[in-house]
Design a protein around this motif. Structure first.
Motif, PDB file in Angstrom:
ATOM      1  N   PRO A 194       0.822  -1.215   0.000  1.00  0.00           N
ATOM      2  CA  PRO A 194       0.000   0.000   0.000  1.00  0.00           C
ATOM      3  C   PRO A 194       0.855   1.264   0.000  1.00  0.00           C
ATOM      4  CG  PRO A 194      -0.738  -1.551   1.689  1.00  0.00           C
ATOM      5  CD  PRO A 194       0.569  -2.060   1.177  1.00  0.00           C
ATOM      6  N   HIS A 195       0.427   2.235  -0.776  1.00  0.00           N
ATOM      7  CA  HIS A 195       1.121   3.528  -0.820  1.00  0.00           C
ATOM      8  C   HIS A 195       0.169   4.579  -1.369  1.00  0.00           C
ATOM      9  CE1 HIS A 195       1.740   1.770  -4.845  1.00  0.00           C
ATOM     10  NE2 HIS A 195       1.781   3.014  -5.298  1.00  0.00           N
ATOM     11  N   ARG A 196       0.559   5.831  -1.274  1.00  0.00           N
ATOM     12  CA  ARG A 196      -0.247   6.941  -1.798  1.00  0.00           C
ATOM     13  C   ARG A 196       0.490   7.584  -2.964  1.00  0.00           C
ATOM     14  NH1 ARG A 196      -1.111  11.145   2.582  1.00  0.00           N
ATOM     15  NH2 ARG A 196      -3.158  11.641   1.692  1.00  0.00           N
ATOM     16  N   ARG A 197      -0.285   8.058  -3.932  1.00  0.00           N
ATOM     17  CA  ARG A 197       0.277   8.784  -5.067  1.00  0.00           C
ATOM     18  C   ARG A 197      -0.397  10.152  -5.162  1.00  0.00           C
ATOM     19  NH1 ARG A 197       1.404   4.493 -10.023  1.00  0.00           N
ATOM     20  NH2 ARG A 197       2.278   2.834  -8.723  1.00  0.00           N
ATOM     21  N   PHE A 198       0.380  11.150  -5.496  1.00  0.00           N
ATOM     22  CA  PHE A 198      -0.132  12.518  -5.548  1.00  0.00           C
ATOM     23  C   PHE A 198      -0.597  12.854  -6.952  1.00  0.00           C
ATOM     24  CE2 PHE A 198       0.502  17.192  -5.939  1.00  0.00           C
ATOM     25  CZ  PHE A 198      -0.439  17.574  -5.000  1.00  0.00           C
ATOM     26  N   ASP A 199      -1.786  13.422  -7.044  1.00  0.00           N
ATOM     27  CA  ASP A 199      -2.340  13.893  -8.309  1.00  0.00           C
ATOM     28  C   ASP A 199      -2.103  15.396  -8.397  1.00  0.00           C
ATOM     29  OD1 ASP A 199      -3.863  14.808 -10.411  1.00  0.00           O
ATOM     30  OD2 ASP A 199      -5.706  13.773  -9.833  1.00  0.00           O
ATOM     31  N   PRO A 200      -1.107  15.847  -9.173  1.00  0.00           N
ATOM     32  CA  PRO A 200      -0.798  17.281  -9.224  1.00  0.00           C
ATOM     33  C   PRO A 200      -1.862  18.079  -9.953  1.00  0.00           C
ATOM     34  CG  PRO A 200       0.501  16.108 -10.851  1.00  0.00           C
ATOM     35  CD  PRO A 200      -0.216  15.064 -10.042  1.00  0.00           C
ATOM     36  N   LEU A 201      -2.678  17.415 -10.769  1.00  0.00           N
ATOM     37  CA  LEU A 201      -3.701  18.132 -11.521  1.00  0.00           C
ATOM     38  C   LEU A 201      -4.885  18.511 -10.637  1.00  0.00           C
ATOM     39  CD1 LEU A 201      -4.147  19.128 -14.408  1.00  0.00           C
ATOM     40  CD2 LEU A 201      -5.273  16.957 -14.918  1.00  0.00           C
ATOM     41  N   ARG A 202      -5.181  17.682  -9.646  1.00  0.00           N
ATOM     42  CA  ARG A 202      -6.285  17.976  -8.733  1.00  0.00           C
ATOM     43  C   ARG A 202      -5.788  18.403  -7.356  1.00  0.00           C
ATOM     44  NH1 ARG A 202      -9.969  15.128  -7.035  1.00  0.00           N
ATOM     45  NH2 ARG A 202     -11.725  16.478  -7.577  1.00  0.00           N
ATOM     46  N   GLY A 203      -4.506  18.205  -7.092  1.00  0.00           N
ATOM     47  CA  GLY A 203      -3.974  18.576  -5.786  1.00  0.00           C
ATOM     48  C   GLY A 203      -4.400  17.623  -4.682  1.00  0.00           C
ATOM     49  N   ASP A 204      -4.723  16.360  -5.046  1.00  0.00           N
ATOM     50  CA  ASP A 204      -5.198  15.366  -4.089  1.00  0.00           C
ATOM     51  C   ASP A 204      -4.293  14.137  -4.098  1.00  0.00           C
ATOM     52  OD1 ASP A 204      -7.395  16.872  -3.315  1.00  0.00           O
ATOM     53  OD2 ASP A 204      -8.732  15.956  -4.801  1.00  0.00           O
ATOM     54  N   TRP A 205      -4.478  13.290  -3.089  1.00  0.00           N
ATOM     55  CA  TRP A 205      -3.758  12.031  -3.003  1.00  0.00           C
ATOM     56  C   TRP A 205      -4.689  10.871  -3.336  1.00  0.00           C
ATOM     57  CZ3 TRP A 205       1.448  11.441  -1.921  1.00  0.00           C
ATOM     58  CH2 TRP A 205       2.126  12.585  -1.510  1.00  0.00           C
ATOM     59  N   VAL A 206      -4.107   9.772  -3.802  1.00  0.00           N
ATOM     60  CA  VAL A 206      -4.836   8.547  -4.124  1.00  0.00           C
ATOM     61  C   VAL A 206      -4.162   7.397  -3.375  1.00  0.00           C
ATOM     62  CG1 VAL A 206      -5.557   6.967  -5.952  1.00  0.00           C
ATOM     63  CG2 VAL A 206      -5.392   9.419  -6.425  1.00  0.00           C
ATOM     64  N   LEU A 207      -4.946   6.613  -2.644  1.00  0.00           N
ATOM     65  CA  LEU A 207      -4.427   5.439  -1.957  1.00  0.00           C
ATOM     66  C   LEU A 207      -4.403   4.262  -2.923  1.00  0.00           C
ATOM     67  CD1 LEU A 207      -3.553   3.880   0.619  1.00  0.00           C
ATOM     68  CD2 LEU A 207      -5.995   3.514   1.085  1.00  0.00           C
ATOM     69  N   VAL A 208      -3.254   3.616  -3.064  1.00  0.00           N
ATOM     70  CA  VAL A 208      -3.108   2.465  -3.956  1.00  0.00           C
ATOM     71  C   VAL A 208      -2.837   1.227  -3.099  1.00  0.00           C
ATOM     72  CG1 VAL A 208      -1.863   1.507  -5.938  1.00  0.00           C
ATOM     73  CG2 VAL A 208      -2.134   3.993  -5.709  1.00  0.00           C
ATOM     74  N   SER A 209      -3.649   0.183  -3.314  1.00  0.00           N
ATOM     75  CA  SER A 209      -3.548  -1.045  -2.514  1.00  0.00           C
ATOM     76  C   SER A 209      -3.420  -2.255  -3.433  1.00  0.00           C
ATOM     77  CB  SER A 209      -4.792  -1.190  -1.625  1.00  0.00           C
ATOM     78  OG  SER A 209      -5.060   0.004  -0.906  1.00  0.00           O
ATOM     79  N   PRO A 210      -2.248  -2.484  -4.030  1.00  0.00           N
ATOM     80  CA  PRO A 210      -2.091  -3.541  -5.038  1.00  0.00           C
ATOM     81  C   PRO A 210      -2.422  -4.939  -4.537  1.00  0.00           C
ATOM     82  CG  PRO A 210      -0.187  -2.073  -5.014  1.00  0.00           C
ATOM     83  CD  PRO A 210      -0.996  -1.746  -3.803  1.00  0.00           C
ATOM     84  N   HIS A 211      -2.160  -5.205  -3.264  1.00  0.00           N
ATOM     85  CA  HIS A 211      -2.380  -6.540  -2.720  1.00  0.00           C
ATOM     86  C   HIS A 211      -3.855  -6.928  -2.712  1.00  0.00           C
ATOM     87  CE1 HIS A 211      -2.917  -3.634   0.487  1.00  0.00           C
ATOM     88  NE2 HIS A 211      -3.591  -4.537   1.175  1.00  0.00           N
ATOM     89  N   ARG A 212      -4.757  -5.939  -2.736  1.00  0.00           N
ATOM     90  CA  ARG A 212      -6.191  -6.229  -2.661  1.00  0.00           C
ATOM     91  C   ARG A 212      -6.760  -6.795  -3.965  1.00  0.00           C
ATOM     92  NH1 ARG A 212     -10.169  -3.951   0.439  1.00  0.00           N
ATOM     93  NH2 ARG A 212     -11.130  -3.023  -1.406  1.00  0.00           N
ATOM     94  N   SER A 213      -6.001  -6.686  -5.054  1.00  0.00           N
ATOM     95  CA  SER A 213      -6.518  -7.199  -6.331  1.00  0.00           C
ATOM     96  C   SER A 213      -6.641  -8.719  -6.331  1.00  0.00           C
ATOM     97  CB  SER A 213      -5.610  -6.753  -7.483  1.00  0.00           C
ATOM     98  OG  SER A 213      -4.302  -7.252  -7.308  1.00  0.00           O
ATOM     99  N   ARG A 214      -6.046  -9.371  -5.330  1.00  0.00           N
ATOM    100  CA  ARG A 214      -6.125 -10.829  -5.251  1.00  0.00           C
ATOM    101  C   ARG A 214      -7.344 -11.320  -4.471  1.00  0.00           C
ATOM    102  NH1 ARG A 214      -0.470  -9.894  -4.532  1.00  0.00           N
ATOM    103  NH2 ARG A 214      -0.715  -9.898  -2.262  1.00  0.00           N
ATOM    104  N   ARG A 215      -8.106 -10.397  -3.887  1.00  0.00           N
ATOM    105  CA  ARG A 215      -9.240 -10.831  -3.073  1.00  0.00           C
ATOM    106  C   ARG A 215     -10.377 -11.366  -3.947  1.00  0.00           C
ATOM    107  NH1 ARG A 215     -10.554  -5.501  -3.978  1.00  0.00           N
ATOM    108  NH2 ARG A 215     -12.738  -4.875  -3.728  1.00  0.00           N
ATOM    109  N   PRO A 216     -11.133 -12.350  -3.453  1.00  0.00           N
ATOM    110  CA  PRO A 216     -12.263 -12.878  -4.231  1.00  0.00           C
ATOM    111  C   PRO A 216     -13.387 -11.849  -4.297  1.00  0.00           C
ATOM    112  CG  PRO A 216     -12.234 -13.850  -2.037  1.00  0.00           C
ATOM    113  CD  PRO A 216     -10.953 -13.048  -2.169  1.00  0.00           C
ATOM    114  N   TRP A 217     -14.196 -11.932  -5.361  1.00  0.00           N
ATOM    115  CA  TRP A 217     -15.286 -10.974  -5.556  1.00  0.00           C
ATOM    116  C   TRP A 217     -16.620 -11.685  -5.416  1.00  0.00           C
ATOM    117  CZ3 TRP A 217     -15.924  -5.911  -5.649  1.00  0.00           C
ATOM    118  CH2 TRP A 217     -17.132  -5.391  -6.101  1.00  0.00           C
ATOM    119  N   GLN A 218     -17.437 -11.208  -4.466  1.00  0.00           N
ATOM    120  CA  GLN A 218     -18.787 -11.732  -4.282  1.00  0.00           C
ATOM    121  C   GLN A 218     -19.804 -10.598  -4.290  1.00  0.00           C
ATOM    122  OE1 GLN A 218     -18.141 -14.014  -0.597  1.00  0.00           O
ATOM    123  NE2 GLN A 218     -18.436 -15.876  -1.808  1.00  0.00           N
ATOM    124  N   GLY A 219     -19.405  -9.458  -4.835  1.00  0.00           N
ATOM    125  CA  GLY A 219     -20.281  -8.296  -4.863  1.00  0.00           C
ATOM    126  C   GLY A 219     -21.144  -8.254  -6.117  1.00  0.00           C
TER     127      GLY A 219
END
Length: 345
Positions: free
Chosen positions: A7-32
């Motif tokens: 997990p890490h955060r990336r800065f969006d200079p165009l909006r002046g905001d941060w985005v949380l990135v959680s690569p490990h979560r892409s392995r979770r099963p989907w039941q939604g």
């Protein structure tokens, strides 16, 4: 620390905001929730469609027997031309002001069964020309001209006929005002145009670039929120759509077709998205900090039936994504380049 796994955060200079990135979560099963993709073919002309040539619209107006792009005033516009000027600022907590403008619909083609990437490049070029013509017309009167497309029912489109919208307003919307501030601040602090520099650095790295031609690049931005979000940028400094020369309009039609066809190929479906153009506001004389760009925000996450929701943490804290921008770019880039013209059905 591995930015591709942890997990890490990336800065969006165009909006002046941060985005949380959680690569490990892409392995979770989907039941939604799973969506139902469009599978039934559409007819060339639908007699019940409000946008098809020769048909009657909801307000009683009749469409001409058109071929190619068609523009008309929205029958149910979000903005009205004759709204009286008014403002209420009696309290800093309860402020309001009138909003005046107009809304137009642009049908990309008379063909009910075609989407933008299914059109030949020369037909997409006609759409580009209409975007620019409408921009130049409305920019004479209004502070902002929004040109956008909502594709697919998943993104709120109420009609499958290929079309977009053009809204013009007497105010500059919040997202545009934010981008104006961030790009101006970057030029002041760094001494270069933010998105021109960003495009050059992305071209040098070749990690998140998904498509490019002589005049344009399509990139999954480093700070992307939506799983397969892309940013479309001209290579040279170009503040507005109306600044594009003849060659850049040609190559824009080319890259639009190629990008949207790759989207469709990603999950073998008519890929839904919201896209729109941002550039310098019409009346702004100082445009050194602005760079024209188009945002593509597609909601699909894992397949044609599983979408990304911006809820919970995203609404209450900050945007979050599982798939990294680099992984998304690699997925799109690996698809075959379908630049060949489609045969007429």
């Amino acid at each position: 620390m591995n930015f591709e796994e942890h997990p890490h955060r990336r800065f969006d200079p165009l909006r002046g905001d941060w985005v949380l990135v959680s690569p490990h979560r892409s392995r979770r099963p989907w039941q939604g929730q799973s969506e139902t993709p469009v599978t039934e073919p559409r007819p060339r002309h639908d007699p019940a469609c409000y946008l098809c040539a020769g048909n009657q619209r909801a307000n009683g107006a009749v469409n001409p027997d058109y071929s190619g792009p068609l523009v008309f005033e929205n029958d149910f516009p979000a903005l009205l031309k004759d709204t009286a000027p008014a403002e209420d600022a009696r309290s800093p907590l309860f402020r309001s002001q009138s909003a005046c403008g107009t809304s137009r619909v642009i049908c990309f083609s008379e063909r009910h069964d075609q989407t933008l990437p299914a059109l030949p490049v020369q037909e997409i070029r006609k759409v580009v020309d209409v975007w620019i013509r409408e921009y130049e017309d409305l920019a004479r009167t209004y502070a902002w001209v929004a040109i956008f497309e909502n594709k697919g029912a998943m993104m709120g489109s109420s009609n499958p006929h290929p079309h977009g919208q053009i809204w013009a307003s007497d105010f500059i919307p919040s997202e545009v005002a934010r981008e104006d501030r961030t790009q101006r601040a970057f030029l002041t602090e760094a001494g270069t145009n933010m998105l021109v520099t960003y495009g050059q650095e992305e071209c040098a790295q070749q990690i998140r670039i998904v498509l490019e031609n002589r005049d344009w690049i399509a990139v999954v931005p480093y700070w992307a929120v939506w799983p397969f979000e892309t940013l479309l940028l001209p290579r040279r400094h170009c503040p507005r759509l109306s600044d594009l020369d003849t060659g850049e309009r040609d190559t824009l039609a080319d890259i639009l077709k190629r990008l949207c066809k790759r989207y469709d190929a990603l999950f073998d479906t008519e890929f839904p998205y919201s896209m729109g153009w941002h550039g310098a506001p019409p009346a702004q004389d100082d445009t050194a900090h602005w760079q024209l760009h188009a945002h593509f925000y597609p909601p699909l996450l894992r397949s044609a039936t599983v979408r990304k929701f911006l809820v919970g943490y995203e609404l209450l804290a900050e945007p979050q994504r599982d798939l990294t921008a680099e992984q998304a770019a690699a997925r799109i880039r690996a698809l075959p380049d379908q630049n060949a013209e489609d045969s007429e059905a």
